[in-house]
Design a protein around this motif. Structure first.
Motif, mmCIF file in Angstrom:
data_model
loop_
_atom_site.group_PDB
_atom_site.id
_atom_site.type_symbol
_atom_site.label_atom_id
_atom_site.label_comp_id
_atom_site.label_asym_id
_atom_site.label_seq_id
_atom_site.Cartn_x
_atom_site.Cartn_y
_atom_site.Cartn_z
ATOM 1 N N MET A 1 0.841 -1.178 0.000
ATOM 2 C CA MET A 1 0.000 0.000 0.000
ATOM 3 C C MET A 1 0.881 1.234 0.000
ATOM 4 S SD MET A 1 -1.639 0.471 3.887
ATOM 5 C CE MET A 1 -3.084 1.350 3.433
ATOM 6 N N ARG A 2 0.445 2.213 -0.765
ATOM 7 C CA ARG A 2 1.186 3.482 -0.800
ATOM 8 C C ARG A 2 0.525 4.446 0.170
ATOM 9 N NH1 ARG A 2 0.982 5.912 -6.224
ATOM 10 N NH2 ARG A 2 2.026 7.543 -5.119
ATOM 11 N N GLY B 1 13.548 -0.056 1.591
ATOM 12 C CA GLY B 1 12.738 -0.095 0.380
ATOM 13 C C GLY B 1 11.378 0.548 0.519
ATOM 14 N N ILE B 2 11.227 1.399 1.513
ATOM 15 C CA ILE B 2 9.928 2.007 1.804
ATOM 16 C C ILE B 2 9.784 3.393 1.168
ATOM 17 C CG2 ILE B 2 8.572 3.009 3.708
ATOM 18 C CD1 ILE B 2 9.576 0.601 5.369
ATOM 19 N N MET B 3 10.817 4.211 1.267
ATOM 20 C CA MET B 3 10.723 5.613 0.829
ATOM 21 C C MET B 3 10.754 5.716 -0.690
ATOM 22 S SD MET B 3 12.927 8.788 2.214
ATOM 23 C CE MET B 3 12.984 10.344 1.375
ATOM 24 N N GLN B 4 9.745 6.378 -1.246
ATOM 25 C CA GLN B 4 9.669 6.639 -2.678
ATOM 26 C C GLN B 4 9.938 8.109 -2.993
ATOM 27 O OE1 GLN B 4 5.734 5.142 -3.661
ATOM 28 N NE2 GLN B 4 6.663 3.227 -4.322
ATOM 29 N N GLY B 5 9.853 8.956 -1.994
ATOM 30 C CA GLY B 5 10.094 10.374 -2.192
ATOM 31 C C GLY B 5 9.760 11.132 -0.925
ATOM 32 N N TRP C 1 6.543 12.532 3.043
ATOM 33 C CA TRP C 1 7.201 11.376 2.444
ATOM 34 C C TRP C 1 6.155 10.619 1.645
ATOM 35 C CZ3 TRP C 1 8.212 11.951 7.836
ATOM 36 C CH2 TRP C 1 9.547 12.137 8.185
ATOM 37 N N LEU C 2 6.589 9.907 0.625
ATOM 38 C CA LEU C 2 5.768 8.922 -0.063
ATOM 39 C C LEU C 2 6.393 7.571 0.239
ATOM 40 C CD1 LEU C 2 5.382 10.663 -3.529
ATOM 41 C CD2 LEU C 2 3.805 10.719 -1.599
ATOM 42 N N TRP C 3 5.604 6.669 0.816
ATOM 43 C CA TRP C 3 6.107 5.360 1.223
ATOM 44 C C TRP C 3 5.309 4.247 0.576
ATOM 45 C CZ3 TRP C 3 6.276 5.870 7.299
ATOM 46 C CH2 TRP C 3 7.284 6.771 7.670
ATOM 47 N N ARG D 1 -1.723 8.998 5.450
ATOM 48 C CA ARG D 1 -2.932 8.804 4.648
ATOM 49 C C ARG D 1 -2.647 7.873 3.488
ATOM 50 N NH1 ARG D 1 -5.858 13.835 4.323
ATOM 51 N NH2 ARG D 1 -7.148 12.836 2.757
ATOM 52 N N PRO D 2 -3.471 6.835 3.316
ATOM 53 C CA PRO D 2 -3.274 5.925 2.184
ATOM 54 C C PRO D 2 -3.742 6.564 0.876
ATOM 55 C CG PRO D 2 -5.128 5.198 3.511
ATOM 56 C CD PRO D 2 -4.537 6.390 4.213
ATOM 57 N N PHE D 3 -3.075 6.165 -0.199
ATOM 58 C CA PHE D 3 -3.497 6.575 -1.534
ATOM 59 C C PHE D 3 -4.640 5.671 -1.985
ATOM 60 C CE2 PHE D 3 0.712 8.412 -1.553
ATOM 61 C CZ PHE D 3 0.567 9.560 -2.316
ATOM 62 N N PHE D 4 -5.476 6.180 -2.866
ATOM 63 C CA PHE D 4 -6.456 5.334 -3.518
ATOM 64 C C PHE D 4 -5.707 4.333 -4.383
ATOM 65 C CE2 PHE D 4 -9.555 8.848 -2.900
ATOM 66 C CZ PHE D 4 -10.584 8.108 -2.352
ATOM 67 N N GLU D 5 -6.211 3.123 -4.432
ATOM 68 C CA GLU D 5 -5.689 2.079 -5.301
ATOM 69 C C GLU D 5 -6.715 1.861 -6.410
ATOM 70 O OE1 GLU D 5 -2.725 0.781 -4.970
ATOM 71 O OE2 GLU D 5 -2.259 1.634 -3.008
#
Length: 142
Positions: A1-2, A38-42, A80-82, A110-114
């Motif tokens: 989940m993002r 491997g969690i951080m995307q930005g 952060w984006l994780w 907060r989760p992103f919509f999937e």
């Protein structure tokens, strides 16, 4: 989940108070842990709302409102984006974070919509469009 992990603004961050060398080092170490896991995307810090604007929409009208904005508790000072397995994992990582502010602070997750969240409205054609756009974004260099 993002998820998006948002560091809420404080009166100090809204005043433009920069973090200490110690806090910058601690946050750098924490970010390294996130990347190695491997969690951080930005992620980045944001300037105070005095440097920003809001665009208000009313029908076809658009109104630009210059910062600063009054409600500090509703503002974001960084993010952060994780990519995590669960909300529980995101919470555990946030608990390990150094306090990002001089005073008491708050971090929101907060989760992103999937795609599945949109059901039938997210047609195969729209899914393909989304995939193409994400590939284009990933291929861009700054």
């Amino acid at each position: 989940m993002r998820v998006m992990v948002m560091v809420k603004a404080t009166p100090e961050s809204e005043a433009g108070q920069m973090p200490s060398m110690e806090l910058i080092a601690a946050m750098g170490k924490y970010n390294e842990e996130l990347v190695k896991a491997g969690i951080m995307q930005g992620g980045d810090g944001l300037k105070p709302s005095s440097a920003g604007v809001r665009v208000r929409f009313s029908g076809k009208d658009r109104t630009v409102v210059d910062g600063p904005f009054a409600e500090t508790k509703e503002l974001i000072a960084g993010y952060w984006l994780w990519q995590v397995q669960s909300m529980d994992e995101a919470i555990e990582w946030v608990k390990r974070c150094p306090n990002p502010m001089v005073s008491d602070s708050e971090i929101e997750i907060r989760p992103f919509f999937e795609p599945a969240d949109f059901g039938e409205a997210f047609t195969p054609e729209l899914q393909e469009q989304e995939k193409r756009l994400r590939q284009q974004i990933d291929g861009q260099t700054r």
